[in-house]
Design a protein around this motif. Structure first.
Motif, PDB file in Angstrom:
ATOM      1  N   CYS A 149       0.835  -1.201   0.000  1.00  0.00           N
ATOM      2  CA  CYS A 149       0.000   0.000   0.000  1.00  0.00           C
ATOM      3  C   CYS A 149       0.877   1.261   0.000  1.00  0.00           C
ATOM      4  O   CYS A 149       1.888   1.333   0.689  1.00  0.00           O
ATOM      5  N   TYR A 189      -0.266   4.277   0.930  1.00  0.00           N
ATOM      6  CA  TYR A 189      -0.785   5.312   1.830  1.00  0.00           C
ATOM      7  C   TYR A 189       0.047   5.344   3.110  1.00  0.00           C
ATOM      8  O   TYR A 189       1.146   5.849   3.112  1.00  0.00           O
ATOM      9  N   CYS A 190      -0.417   4.762   4.200  1.00  0.00           N
ATOM     10  CA  CYS A 190       0.280   5.028   5.469  1.00  0.00           C
ATOM     11  C   CYS A 190       1.451   4.072   5.709  1.00  0.00           C
ATOM     12  O   CYS A 190       1.702   3.151   4.937  1.00  0.00           O
ATOM     13  N   VAL A 246       1.908   1.683   7.752  1.00  0.00           N
ATOM     14  CA  VAL A 246       1.702   0.302   8.207  1.00  0.00           C
ATOM     15  C   VAL A 246       2.302  -0.663   7.184  1.00  0.00           C
ATOM     16  O   VAL A 246       2.960  -1.635   7.543  1.00  0.00           O
ATOM     17  N   GLY A 247       2.059  -0.374   5.901  1.00  0.00           N
ATOM     18  CA  GLY A 247       2.657  -1.214   4.866  1.00  0.00           C
ATOM     19  C   GLY A 247       1.863  -2.474   4.594  1.00  0.00           C
ATOM     20  O   GLY A 247       2.422  -3.582   4.536  1.00  0.00           O
ATOM     21  N   CYS A 248       0.559  -2.332   4.383  1.00  0.00           N
ATOM     22  CA  CYS A 248      -0.273  -3.508   4.116  1.00  0.00           C
ATOM     23  C   CYS A 248       0.039  -4.066   2.732  1.00  0.00           C
ATOM     24  O   CYS A 248       0.181  -3.312   1.766  1.00  0.00           O
ATOM     25  N   ALA A 306      -7.187  -4.525   5.671  1.00  0.00           N
ATOM     26  CA  ALA A 306      -6.746  -3.239   5.117  1.00  0.00           C
ATOM     27  C   ALA A 306      -7.724  -2.182   5.593  1.00  0.00           C
ATOM     28  O   ALA A 306      -8.623  -2.468   6.381  1.00  0.00           O
ATOM     29  N   CYS A 307      -7.542  -0.975   5.127  1.00  0.00           N
ATOM     30  CA  CYS A 307      -8.474   0.100   5.515  1.00  0.00           C
ATOM     31  C   CYS A 307      -9.077   0.697   4.258  1.00  0.00           C
ATOM     32  O   CYS A 307      -8.751   0.324   3.140  1.00  0.00           O
ATOM     33  N   LYS A 340      -8.564   3.281   2.699  1.00  0.00           N
ATOM     34  CA  LYS A 340      -7.670   3.910   1.721  1.00  0.00           C
ATOM     35  C   LYS A 340      -7.010   2.834   0.850  1.00  0.00           C
ATOM     36  O   LYS A 340      -7.091   2.877  -0.369  1.00  0.00           O
ATOM     37  N   GLY A 341      -6.340   1.885   1.503  1.00  0.00           N
ATOM     38  CA  GLY A 341      -5.661   0.855   0.722  1.00  0.00           C
ATOM     39  C   GLY A 341      -6.632  -0.014  -0.052  1.00  0.00           C
ATOM     40  O   GLY A 341      -6.368  -0.407  -1.200  1.00  0.00           O
ATOM     41  N   HIS A 353      -3.618   5.018  11.220  1.00  0.00           N
ATOM     42  CA  HIS A 353      -2.950   3.738  10.912  1.00  0.00           C
ATOM     43  C   HIS A 353      -3.959   2.635  11.220  1.00  0.00           C
ATOM     44  O   HIS A 353      -3.796   1.873  12.185  1.00  0.00           O
ATOM     45  N   PRO A 354      -5.024   2.554  10.422  1.00  0.00           N
ATOM     46  CA  PRO A 354      -6.191   1.778  10.833  1.00  0.00           C
ATOM     47  C   PRO A 354      -5.922   0.297  11.114  1.00  0.00           C
ATOM     48  O   PRO A 354      -6.558  -0.279  12.008  1.00  0.00           O
ATOM     49  N   VAL A 355      -5.024  -0.314  10.368  1.00  0.00           N
ATOM     50  CA  VAL A 355      -4.784  -1.745  10.617  1.00  0.00           C
ATOM     51  C   VAL A 355      -4.095  -1.945  11.975  1.00  0.00           C
ATOM     52  O   VAL A 355      -4.380  -2.908  12.702  1.00  0.00           O
TER      53      VAL A 355
HETATM   54 FE1  SF4 Z   1      -2.736   1.256   3.488  1.00  0.00          FE
HETATM   55 FE2  SF4 Z   1      -4.688   1.425   5.287  1.00  0.00          FE
HETATM   56 FE3  SF4 Z   1      -2.845  -0.482   5.472  1.00  0.00          FE
HETATM   57 FE4  SF4 Z   1      -2.211   2.042   6.006  1.00  0.00          FE
HETATM   58  S1  SF4 Z   1      -3.634   0.750   7.168  1.00  0.00           S
HETATM   59  S2  SF4 Z   1      -1.011   0.620   4.762  1.00  0.00           S
HETATM   60  S3  SF4 Z   1      -3.450   3.137   4.478  1.00  0.00           S
HETATM   61  S4  SF4 Z   1      -4.370  -0.255   3.830  1.00  0.00           S
END
Ligand code: SF4
Length: 897
Positions: free
Chosen positions: A219, A221-222, A224-226, A253-254, A256-257, A389-391
């Motif tokens: 990912c 976006y943030c 976390v690196g999903c 995931a969240c 965004k990803g 950092h939703p995950v």
């Molecule tokens: Fe992407 Fe969301 Fe995972 Fe952050 S928590 S890496 S934005 S999917």
């Protein structure tokens, strides 16, 4: 281990395995409907009935035992399963079996069992659809009440937005109070959609399309690196789903990803270079790549050869890959001849790098995210992970529901603060005082590891002496936190066996951010829970996807890749030999100093990669003035940002979904980034652009491919010596340090010794100092800035997706009492004015913010928050004090009357 027999064939399984695991381990398929590897098995659908030791059992919930005899084809059990399936199907409308098999597990199961339609007659569901959500479609008639969506929402996401409502035949998934899905508490992570086996919950974007390829990437976006699976057809992205067995996100995931990928086809993407050929004041006009590169080469050469390389600055991107950042800093140092290179970690986690290096010797989080699984007390400081950092936020919620205690240090009442055992709601800027009080309480109560302190740390005497001034009572007066709450927090953290500390920008983005990191690190050291097998350490929650990697790659003015010190002659010599060019010795300028130098005339050209400085850096007026003072501003980006609008040359760059390379996530894992799409015509990756710019300057920077760039970096950087694209493709993510190709990576740092010169961690005796800017009679409120769930950073990507329907604009979050005193109700415009600028936002009265404080983000151009923020910055790293801006408020409605 257990040895079982599947259809007579011996199979070795783990002791905790189920019959379903054993059957799959034997290489056989067994259809299931209510089962999802990410969830606790439910055994509710009975589609996996088999015989074990001659009894019919649900394979997904039945544990194996040594010697178990399993018959997956037992005719009685399979006939019962088939009958159950026919019963399920007979309640569904015919369209249930008309869905393409790749989007319906039910269709695949029916095909494998040989069921074409329900064998029973009776009522068929007519419960209707819900099209209210921008991403999630709901066809209630296809719901079989298996409960997978509800379990994903509760057990993985931790939101509890869904439930199975009704009874018997009428049982159906609902969100919130049963009304429109879009109005429910659903946070749009998509977990329910990914798990639904029938298509009752579906990704609206994927309807009518069939993916022909899937690319696993990381990912963008943030931090976390999903890991994400990007499913594509000839027209582009069909859907994005979380990679099920990925070590970081484990199939989660969240919003965004999972969903926010539509920006790649936005009509306003840059697809051609733009050039202000008639000079400043003339409009940007489309140009060919040849024209743009020739212009850049001519101007950069002129500035470098006339004024020296240090008249040029380069700002790299925390969104770009490691390989791009590596190449950028190499070109800055070897071709432009300057160490004036920095990245946006300057604006967020530079105090982390400085603080953790001073305390532990390394600039990375000490432990793996996986260690959260065993944490029994979680201290979350200055972070709002359920939104930013939703995950990680979900995993914390999960641990708390499993019994871990939670302490939150935050001026706002965040979602985690509501869940916490103790919420320390100090005034913004009081972190150091709060952490010193907690340290004093730990020492006073004896909840410290004396052996560890003696053997593995220095500075205890100085710290103890300083803490004499930090009684809970005194800090209560300074920070506005009850002394009893401080005592409760210290007791929970002090009595835990596996405490973990997670922190974010609420610690770093302060005038004393580095002190905040260091005094927070003290708590882990006092407890002896960092650098030990038992401890869960200290984990900074990095902001942007690759902010760790951009710094790891040496996109910093005073260190080379792997934080090797530029000041060390041996390091310079190694890189000079490796690159075939002597590298400049003088340390470069940090981003704020680049702006100052531009205004002073010392910096004449600024090359900006993927950053919107005008939107994201503090005191936007100052930033604009600095850009205007430069003779040459180059911007390469996906969209025409507010910074690009001011540039002399704009180069169209690819998005992360179109790139090859690696990112490093918040727990130091190198992960692969793979192109799921080709860049649009006319667009190039930052890697290709940098190589083209170097070529135009008459230089060959080497590194013909991203893989070659990482190989070269690994040869010159001991900490990354064992990391390559090839190895990551074979074995998956690797934590640095990973010094050689046989090394497994280092999930936990400092197990034998700390990376400091003497091998010991350094306790920090740092006093509380007030913020750089404090409220006064003229500016009586404190503005705190942060993030919202649906959007990301300056919003350039998420605003160009249906996330804009989930959150269409910014608000000013204001305490309910303050709103009443101001005479504003929800939605009323409020003017917010600081010493530097103003903006008007609709009010959102809420008890999430404390009286005397207001909160907003900077995701929308209509909310130019950084017009207001100050240049007050961390004294060690120049990280801006985004979290404390003195402002005054005024009802704009009243003003306009
Ligand atoms: Fe992407 Fe969301 Fe995972 Fe952050 S928590 S890496 S934005 S999917």
């Amino acid at each position: 281990m257990a040895r079982v027999y599947v259809a007579g064939t011996p199979v070795e399984t783990a002791d905790a395995a189920t019959v379903l695991d054993a059957i799959r381990a034997s290489g056989r398929e067994l259809p299931t409907l209510c089962h999802d590897d990410r969830l606790v098995p439910r055994g509710s659908c009975r589609i996996c009935l088999v015989a074990a030791d001659r009894r019919a059992v649900a394979a997904c919930t039945t544990p194996v035992h040594d010697g178990m005899m399993i018959d997956p084809g037992d005719p009685v059990a399979r006939a019962a399963a088939r009958g159950t399936l026919e019963l399920i199907v007979s309640e569904l409308p015919a369209r249930a079996l008309g869905i393409p098999p790749e989007r319906s597990e039910l269709v695949r199961v029916c095909a494998s069992v040989g069921v074409e339609r329900g064998a029973f007659t009776g009522a068929v569901h007519t419960r209707g659809t819900d099209d209210s959500h921008p991403y999630i479609g709901v066809d209630r008639d296809l719901c079989i009440a298996c409960g997978r969506c509800v379990a994903m929402c509760a057990d993985v996401q931790g939101t509890f937005a869904l439930e199975l409502a009704g009874r018997g035949f009428d049982t159906v998934v609902t969100a919130g109070d049963g009304g429109a899905w879009a109005q429910s508490p659903c946070v749009s992570c998509g977990g329910c959609v990914d798990s639904c086996p029938t298509g009752a919950l579906y990704d609206k974007h994927a309807v009518g399309r069939t993916a022909t390829a899937t690319t696993t990437t990381t990912c963008g976006y943030c931090g976390v690196g999903c890991a994400l699976d990007v499913h594509t057809d000839a027209a582009g992205i069909v859907a994005v789903t979380p990679t099920h067995h990925a070590p970081v996100n484990r199939g989660h995931a969240c919003v965004k990803g999972r969903f926010a990928h539509g920006f790649v086809t936005s009509g306003d993407r840059l697809t051609q270079p733009l050039l202000r050929a008639a000079g400043r004041g003339s409009p940007l006009r489309p140009a060919t790549w040849e024209e743009a590169l020739a212009y850049i080469a001519r101007e950069l050469t002129r500035v470098r050869d006339t004024h020296g390389g240090d008249a040029i600055g380069m700002i790299c991107s925390a969104r770009a890959t490691n390989e791009e950042n590596y190449l950028a800093q190499k070109i800055a140092r070897t071709v432009l001849r300057t160490n004036n290179i920095d990245n946006c970690s300057r604006l967020c986690h530079a105090p982390t790098a400085a603080g953790l290096t001073a305390s532990f010797g390394f600039a990375g989080g000490t432990n793996s995210f996986d260690d959260l699984d065993r944490a029994d007390c979680i201290l979350v400081a200055g972070a709002n992970p359920t939104e930013a950092h939703p995950v990680v936020g979900s995993r914390i919620v999960h641990r708390v529901h499993a019994g871990a205690r939670l302490v939150v240090v935050d001026p706002r009442r965040t979602e985690l603060a509501d869940l916490a055992d103790v919420h320390l709601r100090g005034v913004p800027g009081s972190n150091v005082a709060v952490f010193n009080a907690l340290a004093r309480l730990l020492l006073d109560s004896g909840q410290v590891d004396h052996d560890y302190l003696r053997d593995r740390t220095t500075g205890l005497d100085e710290l103890t002496a300083l803490l004499a001034d930090y009684s809970a009572e005194r800090v209560a007066a300074v920070a506005g936190v009850p002394a009893s709450a401080l005592a409760d927090a210290a007791r929970l953290f002090g009595s835990a066996r596996h405490p973990v500390i997670l922190y974010g920008l609420g610690i770093t983005e302060h005038a004393h951010g580095t002190d905040g990191v260091r005094t927070l690190a003290n708590l882990a050291l006092l407890r002896g829970t960092v650098g030990t097998a038992d401890g869960c350490g200290v984990l900074p929650l990095r902001g942007q996807n690759n902010v760790q990697g951009a710094s790891d790659m040496g996109a910093l003015p005073d260190v080379l890749p792997g934080y090797q010190r530029l000041a060390d002659p041996a390091v310079r010599e190694r890189f000079s030999r490796g690159w075939g060019v002597p590298i400049p010795e003088r340390p470069g300028l940090r981003i704020p100093a680049m702006f100052g130098a531009a205004l002073d005339g010392g910096l004449r050209a600024l090359y900006v990669i993927g950053e919107d400085l005008v939107s994201s850096d503090p005191d936007a007026g100052h930033v604009r003035a600095a850009l205007a003072a430069c003779e040459l501003v180059i911007s390469q980006d996906v969209f025409l940002s507010r910074t690009a609008e001011l540039a002399d040359v704009v180069l169209p760059a690819a998005s992360f979904l179109e790139k090859d390379g690696t990112f490093v996530n918040f727990d130091r894992r190198f992960q692969r980034v793979r192109p799921a799409l080709d860049p649009p015509g006319g667009v190039r990756t930052d890697f290709d652009i940098l190589r083209a710019v170097a070529a135009a300057l008459g230089a060959d920077p080497g590194c013909p491919t991203p893989a070659a760039a990482l190989d070269e970096c690994a040869r010159l950087t001991p900490a990354f010596g064992g990391i390559s694209h090839d190895r990551l493709d074979r074995v998956g993510p690797l934590h640095w340090p990973c010094p050689d190709p046989g090394h497994p990576g280092t999930p936990v740092l400092h197990l034998d010794r700390f990376a400091t010169a003497d091998g010991r961690a350094a306790l920090a005796a740092r006093p509380y100092l007030p913020p750089g800017e404090e409220p006064d009679a003229e500016y009586p409120f404190v503005l705190v800035t942060g993030r919202r769930l649906a959007h990301y950073n300056t919003g350039s990507m998420t605003r160009r997706t249906p996330n804009a329907e989930l959150l269409a604009g910014e608000t000013l979050d204001i305490a309910t009492d303050d709103a009443a005193a101001l005479g504003v109700a929800a939605g009323d415009p409020v003017e917010i004015r600081s010493r530097r600028g103003r903006m008007v936002l609709p009010a959102r009265p809420t008890d999430e913010v404390a009286p005397g404080q207001v909160f907003t983000a900077f995701h929308f151009p209509q909310a130019p928050t950084n017009e207001l923020t100050s240049r007050s910055a961390d004294e060690v790293t120049d990280c801006p004090e985004y979290k404390v801006t003195a402002v005054t408020l005024r009802s704009f409605t009243e003003e306009r009357k």
